[in-house]
Structures are given as C-alpha cells and as structure tokens.
Design a protein around this motif. Structure first.
Motif, PDB file in Angstrom:
ATOM      1  N   MET A  49       5.128   3.824   3.321  1.00 46.56           N
ATOM      2  CA  MET A  49       4.202   2.773   2.952  1.00 46.56           C
ATOM      3  C   MET A  49       4.259   2.478   1.452  1.00 46.56           C
ATOM      4  SD  MET A  49       2.165   0.506   3.999  1.00 46.56           S
ATOM      5  CE  MET A  49       2.084   0.968   5.705  1.00 46.56           C
ATOM      6  N   ASN A 106       5.001  -1.200  -0.247  1.00 46.72           N
ATOM      7  CA  ASN A 106       4.076  -1.796  -1.208  1.00 46.72           C
ATOM      8  C   ASN A 106       4.781  -2.132  -2.522  1.00 46.72           C
ATOM      9  OD1 ASN A 106       2.036  -1.521   0.678  1.00 46.72           O
ATOM     10  ND2 ASN A 106       1.144   0.281  -0.265  1.00 46.72           N
ATOM     11  N   GLN A 110       9.835  10.274  -2.016  1.00 50.87           N
ATOM     12  CA  GLN A 110       8.533   9.872  -2.548  1.00 50.87           C
ATOM     13  C   GLN A 110       8.564  10.040  -4.068  1.00 50.87           C
ATOM     14  OE1 GLN A 110       5.806   8.648  -0.796  1.00 50.87           O
ATOM     15  NE2 GLN A 110       7.215   8.602   0.927  1.00 50.87           N
ATOM     16  N   VAL A 141      -0.391   2.843  -3.290  1.00 44.87           N
ATOM     17  CA  VAL A 141      -0.522   3.801  -2.198  1.00 44.87           C
ATOM     18  C   VAL A 141      -1.418   3.305  -1.063  1.00 44.87           C
ATOM     19  CG1 VAL A 141      -0.037   5.783  -3.665  1.00 44.87           C
ATOM     20  CG2 VAL A 141      -2.395   5.088  -3.302  1.00 44.87           C
ATOM     21  N   ASP A 142      -2.004   2.126  -1.206  1.00 43.09           N
ATOM     22  CA  ASP A 142      -2.902   1.557  -0.200  1.00 43.09           C
ATOM     23  C   ASP A 142      -2.177   1.340   1.124  1.00 43.09           C
ATOM     24  OD1 ASP A 142      -4.844   0.251   1.251  1.00 43.09           O
ATOM     25  OD2 ASP A 142      -4.918  -1.509  -0.031  1.00 43.09           O
ATOM     26  N   THR A 143      -2.643   2.001   2.178  1.00 44.02           N
ATOM     27  CA  THR A 143      -2.012   1.858   3.492  1.00 44.02           C
ATOM     28  C   THR A 143      -2.416   0.573   4.194  1.00 44.02           C
ATOM     29  OG1 THR A 143      -3.789   3.129   4.526  1.00 44.02           O
ATOM     30  CG2 THR A 143      -1.810   4.344   3.843  1.00 44.02           C
ATOM     31  N   ASN A 144      -3.410  -0.134   3.685  1.00 41.26           N
ATOM     32  CA  ASN A 144      -3.868  -1.363   4.323  1.00 41.26           C
ATOM     33  C   ASN A 144      -3.288  -2.620   3.693  1.00 41.26           C
ATOM     34  OD1 ASN A 144      -5.616  -0.038   6.166  1.00 41.26           O
ATOM     35  ND2 ASN A 144      -7.063   0.260   4.489  1.00 41.26           N
ATOM     36  N   GLN A 171      -0.378  -3.910   3.652  1.00 41.98           N
ATOM     37  CA  GLN A 171       0.691  -4.617   4.358  1.00 41.98           C
ATOM     38  C   GLN A 171       0.206  -5.343   5.606  1.00 41.98           C
ATOM     39  OE1 GLN A 171       4.050  -4.955   3.446  1.00 41.98           O
ATOM     40  NE2 GLN A 171       3.203  -4.210   1.547  1.00 41.98           N
TER      41      GLN A 171
END
Length: 68
Positions: A1, A5, A40, A61-64, A66
């Motif tokens: 992820m 990003n 990573q 690092v925001d998983t939301n 995308q």
C-alpha cells in the motif's frame, strides 16, 4: 500500500521515480522496489519521501487513500 500511495503522489505531482530517488539520496531501483512492494522503506527514508513530496507520513501509509 505504501508503494501505491507513493506512486499516486508522484503521478499527481508529475514527478518521476528518478526525481524522488535523487531527492532522497537513494537509487531509482530502490524507489522502484518500494513502489512495487518488494521492500519497505526505513522510517528515515519514509520521512525523506514525505518531505520531498510535501505530504505527511500519514498520507503515504494511509490504507484508505486508494479507494475509488
């Protein structure tokens, strides 16, 4: 992820992996490995990437981020 990003941020800012690598003091290959998810970034490199792209680490690092 994280890689997706970073790739999205580069696209939005019309920057290249080469540009980011130079700003962060690493090779383009290393940036490519991060973007493709093969490795990573260290916390130190993550900080350099966020500073180079003028975004918070949270944005990277925001998983939301995308979601369409």
């Amino acid at each position: 992820m994280i890689g997706k990003n970073i790739s999205q941020l580069l696209y939005e800012q019309q920057k290249t992996q080469v540009w980011l690598a130079q700003k962060c003091g690493v090779t383009k290959g290393h940036i490519n490995q991060i973007i493709t998810g093969k490795t990573q970034p260290s916390l130190q490199l993550l900080l350099k990437i966020s500073e180079s792209l003028s975004v918070s680490i949270d944005k990277i690092v925001d998983t939301n981020s995308q979601q369409s």
